[in-house]
Scaffold this motif. Structure first.
Motif, mmCIF file in Angstrom:
data_model
loop_
_atom_site.group_PDB
_atom_site.id
_atom_site.type_symbol
_atom_site.label_atom_id
_atom_site.label_comp_id
_atom_site.label_asym_id
_atom_site.label_seq_id
_atom_site.Cartn_x
_atom_site.Cartn_y
_atom_site.Cartn_z
ATOM 1 N N THR A 54 0.852 -1.187 0.000
ATOM 2 C CA THR A 54 0.000 0.000 0.000
ATOM 3 C C THR A 54 0.888 1.237 0.000
ATOM 4 O OG1 THR A 54 -1.687 -1.155 1.281
ATOM 5 C CG2 THR A 54 -1.806 1.241 1.243
ATOM 6 N N LEU A 55 0.586 2.181 -0.875
ATOM 7 C CA LEU A 55 1.264 3.478 -0.897
ATOM 8 C C LEU A 55 0.272 4.535 -0.450
ATOM 9 C CD1 LEU A 55 3.158 3.459 -4.318
ATOM 10 C CD2 LEU A 55 4.005 2.746 -2.100
ATOM 11 N N ILE A 56 0.615 5.253 0.595
ATOM 12 C CA ILE A 56 -0.187 6.384 1.058
ATOM 13 C C ILE A 56 0.575 7.626 0.620
ATOM 14 C CG2 ILE A 56 -1.229 7.486 3.064
ATOM 15 C CD1 ILE A 56 -0.804 4.719 4.486
ATOM 16 N N TYR A 57 -0.098 8.559 -0.044
ATOM 17 C CA TYR A 57 0.628 9.702 -0.590
ATOM 18 C C TYR A 57 -0.120 10.998 -0.364
ATOM 19 C CZ TYR A 57 -2.552 9.271 -4.564
ATOM 20 O OH TYR A 57 -3.661 9.191 -5.354
ATOM 21 N N SER A 58 0.642 12.082 -0.418
ATOM 22 C CA SER A 58 0.096 13.421 -0.265
ATOM 23 C C SER A 58 1.086 14.423 -0.846
ATOM 24 C CB SER A 58 -0.132 13.714 1.222
ATOM 25 O OG SER A 58 -0.606 15.023 1.398
ATOM 26 N N LEU A 59 0.598 15.576 -1.260
ATOM 27 C CA LEU A 59 1.488 16.630 -1.725
ATOM 28 C C LEU A 59 2.267 17.191 -0.540
ATOM 29 C CD1 LEU A 59 -0.775 18.548 -4.243
ATOM 30 C CD2 LEU A 59 1.080 16.969 -4.756
ATOM 31 N N CYS A 60 3.549 17.455 -0.749
ATOM 32 C CA CYS A 60 4.428 17.962 0.310
ATOM 33 C C CYS A 60 5.304 19.072 -0.249
ATOM 34 C CB CYS A 60 5.311 16.842 0.854
ATOM 35 S SG CYS A 60 4.426 15.624 1.806
ATOM 36 N N ASN A 61 6.150 19.637 0.610
ATOM 37 C CA ASN A 61 7.078 20.671 0.172
ATOM 38 C C ASN A 61 8.190 20.105 -0.700
ATOM 39 O OD1 ASN A 61 5.658 22.570 1.616
ATOM 40 N ND2 ASN A 61 6.920 22.350 3.431
ATOM 41 N N LYS A 62 8.617 18.871 -0.398
ATOM 42 C CA LYS A 62 9.640 18.199 -1.202
ATOM 43 C C LYS A 62 9.292 16.719 -1.273
ATOM 44 C CE LYS A 62 12.878 16.947 2.382
ATOM 45 N NZ LYS A 62 14.257 16.659 2.612
ATOM 46 N N SER A 63 9.835 16.044 -2.253
ATOM 47 C CA SER A 63 9.578 14.609 -2.390
ATOM 48 C C SER A 63 10.214 13.866 -1.229
ATOM 49 C CB SER A 63 10.160 14.092 -3.701
ATOM 50 O OG SER A 63 9.479 14.651 -4.782
ATOM 51 N N CYS A 64 9.446 12.980 -0.609
ATOM 52 C CA CYS A 64 9.962 12.236 0.534
ATOM 53 C C CYS A 64 9.314 10.860 0.595
ATOM 54 C CB CYS A 64 9.743 13.005 1.826
ATOM 55 S SG CYS A 64 8.066 13.539 2.102
ATOM 56 N N LEU A 65 9.988 9.954 1.290
ATOM 57 C CA LEU A 65 9.567 8.568 1.344
ATOM 58 C C LEU A 65 9.704 8.055 2.769
ATOM 59 C CD1 LEU A 65 8.781 6.014 -0.345
ATOM 60 C CD2 LEU A 65 11.222 5.553 -0.534
ATOM 61 N N GLY A 66 8.649 7.393 3.271
ATOM 62 C CA GLY A 66 8.671 6.810 4.602
ATOM 63 C C GLY A 66 8.158 5.387 4.550
ATOM 64 N N PHE A 67 8.344 4.671 5.646
ATOM 65 C CA PHE A 67 7.983 3.257 5.683
ATOM 66 C C PHE A 67 7.254 2.919 6.967
ATOM 67 C CE2 PHE A 67 11.836 3.687 3.212
ATOM 68 C CZ PHE A 67 11.520 2.987 2.066
ATOM 69 N N ILE A 68 6.354 1.959 6.877
ATOM 70 C CA ILE A 68 5.759 1.306 8.034
ATOM 71 C C ILE A 68 6.121 -0.165 7.887
ATOM 72 C CG2 ILE A 68 3.648 0.735 9.259
ATOM 73 C CD1 ILE A 68 2.404 3.250 8.084
ATOM 74 N N LEU A 69 7.154 -0.587 8.615
ATOM 75 C CA LEU A 69 7.676 -1.945 8.509
ATOM 76 C C LEU A 69 7.866 -2.543 9.905
ATOM 77 C CD1 LEU A 69 10.396 -1.555 5.753
ATOM 78 C CD2 LEU A 69 8.454 -3.058 5.661
ATOM 79 N N PRO A 70 6.839 -3.119 10.491
ATOM 80 C CA PRO A 70 7.013 -3.718 11.812
ATOM 81 C C PRO A 70 7.877 -4.979 11.755
ATOM 82 C CG PRO A 70 4.782 -4.063 11.026
ATOM 83 C CD PRO A 70 5.474 -3.198 10.019
ATOM 84 N N MET A 99 6.760 16.562 -11.431
ATOM 85 C CA MET A 99 5.620 17.423 -11.117
ATOM 86 C C MET A 99 5.756 17.949 -9.696
ATOM 87 S SD MET A 99 2.554 15.057 -12.456
ATOM 88 C CE MET A 99 3.149 13.403 -12.484
ATOM 89 N N ALA A 100 4.631 18.185 -9.093
ATOM 90 C CA ALA A 100 4.608 18.644 -7.715
ATOM 91 C C ALA A 100 5.261 17.609 -6.809
ATOM 92 C CB ALA A 100 3.167 18.890 -7.272
ATOM 93 N N PRO A 101 6.004 18.047 -5.798
ATOM 94 C CA PRO A 101 6.654 17.100 -4.888
ATOM 95 C C PRO A 101 5.623 16.288 -4.106
ATOM 96 C CG PRO A 101 6.993 19.350 -4.156
ATOM 97 C CD PRO A 101 6.301 19.432 -5.471
ATOM 98 N N LEU A 102 5.932 15.035 -3.914
ATOM 99 C CA LEU A 102 4.991 14.096 -3.328
ATOM 100 C C LEU A 102 5.637 13.369 -2.156
ATOM 101 C CD1 LEU A 102 2.113 13.157 -4.207
ATOM 102 C CD2 LEU A 102 3.236 11.213 -5.256
ATOM 103 N N GLY A 103 4.891 13.242 -1.082
ATOM 104 C CA GLY A 103 5.328 12.435 0.048
ATOM 105 C C GLY A 103 4.630 11.090 -0.010
ATOM 106 N N VAL A 104 5.385 10.014 0.126
ATOM 107 C CA VAL A 104 4.839 8.664 0.008
ATOM 108 C C VAL A 104 5.256 7.846 1.220
ATOM 109 C CG1 VAL A 104 4.833 6.551 -1.372
ATOM 110 C CG2 VAL A 104 4.961 8.754 -2.508
ATOM 111 N N ILE A 105 4.313 7.091 1.772
ATOM 112 C CA ILE A 105 4.605 6.135 2.828
ATOM 113 C C ILE A 105 4.279 4.747 2.293
ATOM 114 C CG2 ILE A 105 3.987 5.315 5.122
ATOM 115 C CD1 ILE A 105 3.466 8.197 5.881
#
Length: 132
Positions: A54-70, A99-105
């Motif tokens: 699953t990718l959860i995304y939103s517009l942000c100030n800069k492109s960034c990537l995070g994880f949920i990995l228990p 395009m616009a910077p995107l934050g993704v988890i």
């Protein structure tokens, strides 16, 4: 004379190694996020899902990537491999979509996901962004 030159040479060599390490750390941390950005993205209703990822995304100030990995998903080496593959797919995604910077988890259901599946999810994300 040779004894006096050795510490200078050794010091210069150590600085060069530290510079190389600093550059590699900067490359690894290029897309990292802090807690407030993570909370902003996680509260977003925008997501793309397939059976394993699953990718959860939103517009942000800069492109960034995070994880949920228990830990329950698998051993550390498998989780780290998944992170590396996701970072690689995300960097390709950012190069192809300036395009616009995107934050993704990234939130996987399991850690044994091959690169093609990860890349396909980011391709879906790209096509969804083009539609909107």
């Amino acid at each position: 004379a040779l004894d006096q030159e050795w510490p200078q040479r050794r010091g210069a060599h150590c600085w060069q190694e530290e510079d190389v390490r600093a550059e590699s750390i900067v490359c690894l941390m290029k897309y990292s996020i802090n807690r407030s950005v993570f909370n902003h993205i996680i509260s977003s209703p925008n997501y793309i899902r397939n059976k394993d990822l699953t990718l959860i995304y939103s517009l942000c100030n800069k492109s960034c990537l995070g994880f949920i990995l228990p830990r329950r998903l698998g051993c550390a080496s498998d989780r780290n491999l998944l992170r590396r593959q996701c970072r690689g797919a995300f960097s390709v995604f950012c190069k192809n979509n300036p395009m616009a910077p995107l934050g993704v988890i990234v939130r996987p259901q399991k850690v044994n996901i091959n690169y093609n599946q990860i890349s396909n999810v980011f391709t879906k994300l790209s096509s969804r962004l083009v539609e909107n």
